[in-house]
Motif scaffolding. Structure first.
Motif, PDB file in Angstrom:
ATOM      1  N   LYS A   2      24.455  43.981  33.049  1.00  0.00           N
ATOM      2  CA  LYS A   2      23.618  43.720  31.881  1.00  0.00           C
ATOM      3  C   LYS A   2      24.439  43.129  30.739  1.00  0.00           C
ATOM      4  CE  LYS A   2      19.389  44.717  30.121  1.00  0.00           C
ATOM      5  NZ  LYS A   2      19.366  43.311  29.686  1.00  0.00           N
ATOM      6  N   LYS A   3      23.929  42.041  30.195  1.00  0.00           N
ATOM      7  CA  LYS A   3      24.581  41.431  29.039  1.00  0.00           C
ATOM      8  C   LYS A   3      24.391  42.315  27.815  1.00  0.00           C
ATOM      9  CE  LYS A   3      22.464  37.347  29.893  1.00  0.00           C
ATOM     10  NZ  LYS A   3      21.952  36.008  29.781  1.00  0.00           N
ATOM     11  N   GLU A   5      23.293  42.360  24.293  1.00  0.00           N
ATOM     12  CA  GLU A   5      22.381  41.410  23.629  1.00  0.00           C
ATOM     13  C   GLU A   5      22.984  40.661  22.447  1.00  0.00           C
ATOM     14  OE1 GLU A   5      18.601  42.930  22.444  1.00  0.00           O
ATOM     15  OE2 GLU A   5      18.074  43.443  24.503  1.00  0.00           O
ATOM     16  N   ASP A  46      22.191  38.926  34.343  1.00  0.00           N
ATOM     17  CA  ASP A  46      21.227  40.021  34.187  1.00  0.00           C
ATOM     18  C   ASP A  46      20.457  40.336  35.467  1.00  0.00           C
ATOM     19  OD1 ASP A  46      21.742  40.888  31.658  1.00  0.00           O
ATOM     20  OD2 ASP A  46      20.265  39.590  30.689  1.00  0.00           O
ATOM     21  N   GLU A  47      20.191  39.301  36.238  1.00  0.00           N
ATOM     22  CA  GLU A  47      19.386  39.524  37.446  1.00  0.00           C
ATOM     23  C   GLU A  47      20.233  39.829  38.688  1.00  0.00           C
ATOM     24  OE1 GLU A  47      17.809  35.493  38.827  1.00  0.00           O
ATOM     25  OE2 GLU A  47      17.810  35.304  36.636  1.00  0.00           O
ATOM     26  N   ILE A  86      29.634  42.743  28.830  1.00  0.00           N
ATOM     27  CA  ILE A  86      28.559  43.133  29.746  1.00  0.00           C
ATOM     28  C   ILE A  86      28.743  44.606  30.127  1.00  0.00           C
ATOM     29  CG2 ILE A  86      28.136  40.847  30.756  1.00  0.00           C
ATOM     30  CD1 ILE A  86      29.842  41.773  33.175  1.00  0.00           C
TER      31      ILE A  86
END
Lengths: 88, 159
Positions: A2-3, A5, A46-47, A86
């Motif tokens: 996950k980055k 934000e 993210d994916e 991340i």
């Protein structure tokens, strides 16, 4: 993966840069330059749950050797993890 | 993937920063130039920029504005006149203006000075915002005097 934000990818003078904003701008001094492939990885991070998934994305998109891609992605991910850019 | 540091020109960075600031993001900008010394120093300090959200600046605020030639300047508001601002750097006695409110790009919210976070709650911030601004016409003399007493030398006199 996950980055965080607060890090935003933009293009400056033909280069991809990651700009820390908000709380990241306070702890992170400077901006990070990415090459095209790094920017591609960033946009897909993210994916992708694993490094392997990210390697697959990269080799599907670019004509790169899988071994080389794997090494590059590992370095890229570990650097971003270490810098807190991340999360796992 | 390349580890060499690349230095970007402020002119190249600013359009991107402006867009981020306009969208409510805060960004960090390193100090360039000497005009905000002795408060902020190039190569040592940086500031956090934020949108002024349409609010007018007040005397003592530090803001980033764009000159007519497209150059970006970060100085302190000395006075306000009919909706326009007059700016000066902390190192300067020259006052620049009038600068239209629409030329103001961002407000400096806090600074990282010598690695330490400085906000409006810190003495250093308060000192430069009020006292140092109040004695603006005498700055040159004071800096010269300090240089002489601290370093005990006159070799840099009358440069």
């Amino acid at each position: 993966m996950k980055k965080v934000e607060d890090f935003i990818l933009r293009e400056i003078a033909g280069e991809y840069v990651l700009v820390p904003t908000g709380s990241a701008s306070k702890v992170f001094d400077g901006i990070i330059t990415f090459n095209e492939q790094a920017a591609f990885l960033w946009n897909n991070i993210d994916e992708c749950e694993t490094v392997e998934a990210l390697v697959k994305k990269l080799t599907d998109e670019y004509d790169v050797d899988e071994e080389v891609a794997k090494r590059d992605v590992e370095v890229f991910v570990s650097q971003l993890l270490a810098a807190g850019i991340i999360n796992k | 993937m390349g580890n060499q540091a690349k230095v970007f020109d402020t002119k190249e960075i600013m359009p991107v920063y402006r867009e981020l600031i306009k969208n409510g993001k805060e960004v960090s900008l390193p100090i360039t130039g000497h005009s905000m010394e002795p408060f902020l120093k190039e190569g040592r300090d940086r500031v956090i920029l934020t949108d002024c959200k349409g609010a007018f600046l007040k005397r003592g605020d530090i803001a980033l504005f764009m000159r007519e030639d497209g150059k970006y300047i970060m100085h302190r508001v000395v006075k306000k006149e009919g909706g326009n601002y007059f700016f000066a750097g902390d190192e300067q006695t020259f006052i620049e203006g009038p600068i239209k409110h629409s030329c103001v790009v961002a407000l400096v919210k806090e600074a990282y000075r010598k690695g330490k976070r400085i906000t409006c709650k810190n003495f250093t911030w308060w000192f430069f915002k009020y006292i140092w601004l109040l004695i603006l016409p005498m700055r040159r003399g004071i800096l010269k005097f300090l240089n002489r007493t601290i370093y005990g030398s006159c070799e840099n006199e009358e440069g």
